[in-house]
Design an enzyme around this catalytic site. Structure first.
Site, mmCIF file in Angstrom:
data_model
loop_
_atom_site.group_PDB
_atom_site.id
_atom_site.type_symbol
_atom_site.label_atom_id
_atom_site.label_comp_id
_atom_site.label_asym_id
_atom_site.label_seq_id
_atom_site.Cartn_x
_atom_site.Cartn_y
_atom_site.Cartn_z
ATOM 1 C CB ALA A 1 -0.955 0.014 1.196
ATOM 2 C CB THR B 1 8.136 0.945 3.622
ATOM 3 O OG1 THR B 1 7.748 -0.147 4.459
ATOM 4 C CG2 THR B 1 9.627 1.208 3.798
ATOM 5 C CB SER C 1 -0.818 -2.953 12.746
ATOM 6 O OG SER C 1 -0.674 -1.815 11.928
#
EC number: 2.7.1.25
Length: 203
Positions: A34, A37, A104
C-alpha cells in the site's frame, strides 16, 4: 542548612524544549504494497530536514530482529504489534517522533497501542489502497506466492485486514502522491502542536 538536591527526573517539557517539538507515535497501517514504508521514509526525511528528532520503525525489520520468534497467526500478530507498540511508546516518552510502518491488521491490536500513548501524541495513518492495486504492485512477490498457496495466513488473501474506522489521517496511496501524504501528516502534527507552525510551511 543543606540545600535540596535538584530533581534527577527529566520532565516532558524539558525534552520538548531540547528537541524543539513534542514526542509522538505516527502509526502507518495498510495492506502489503500500500505504500507504508515509502510514506514513512519520506516523512522521516522531511521531519529530519526540519530539525526534528525522528526515527522510523519498519515492521519488516522489527520482524527480523525483536520479533523473529513470532509467526503469523492472529495471536502472534497481536504480540508482534504489542512489542512494536511498547518500543514506539518508549521513543515517544524520550521526546522523539517515531514513525511505525506495519500492516497491523486488527483494530483491537492498534487500539491497545493507542491506549499506551497519551492523546494527541498517537496519530493513526491509514494508507488506503485497493487490494487489486497492491497485488499489481507486489514489490516482493508476496501476493503471487500467497495466491499460489505458498504463503499461509497472508493479510488480504487468507488472513483478515480490518481497516481503521477513524484514523487521524487517511492517505489514498493509489491516487495521491507521496508528497501529498507527507503534507497531510505534517498538517496533523502541526494541528496537534507536536511540531511548531514554523517547522511546517506546507500551506
Amino acid at each position: 542548612m543543606t540545600p535540596l538536591a535538584p530533581s534527577l527526573s527529566i520532565r516532558d517539557e524539558e525534552r520538548r524544549q531540547r528537541a524543539g517539538h513534542g514526542g509522538a507515535v505516527v502509526w502507518i497501517t495498510g495492506l502489503s504494497g500500500a505504500g507504508k514504508t515509502t510514506l514513512a521514509d519520506a516523512l522521516q526525511r522531511t521531519l529530519f530536514d526540519l530539525g526534528c528528532q525522528v526515527f522510523a520503525l519498519d515492521g519488516d525489520k522489527v520482524r527480523n530482529g525483536l520479533c523473529a520468534d513470532l509467526g503469523f497467526s492472529l495471536p502472534e500478530r497481536a504480540e508482534n504489534i504489542r512489542r512494536i507498540g511498547e518500543v514506539a511508546h518508549l521513543f515517544c516518552q524520550a521526546g522523539q517522533i517515531v514513525i511505525v510502518s506495519a500492516i497491523s491488521p486488527m483494530r483491537a491490536d492498534r487500539a491497545r497501542v493507542r491506549a499506551l500513548v497519551p492523546a494527541p501524541q498517537f496519530i493513526e495513518v491509514y494508507c488506503r489502497c485497493p487490494l487489486a492495486v497492491c497485488e499489481a504492485r507486489d514489490p516482493k512477490g508476496l501476493y503471487r506466492r500467497a495466491r499460489a498457496g505458498q504463503l499461509a495466513e497472508f493479510t488480504g488473501i487468507s488472513s483478515p485486514y480490518e481497516a481503521p474506522e477513524a484514523a487521524e489521517v487517511v492517505v489514498d496511496s493509489a491516487a495521491a502522491s507521496v508528497d501529498d501524504g507527507v503534507g497531510k501528516v505534517l498538517a496533523r502534527l502541526r494541528q496537534m502542536k507536536i511540531i511548531k507552525a514554523a517547522q511546517y510551511q506546507g500551506e
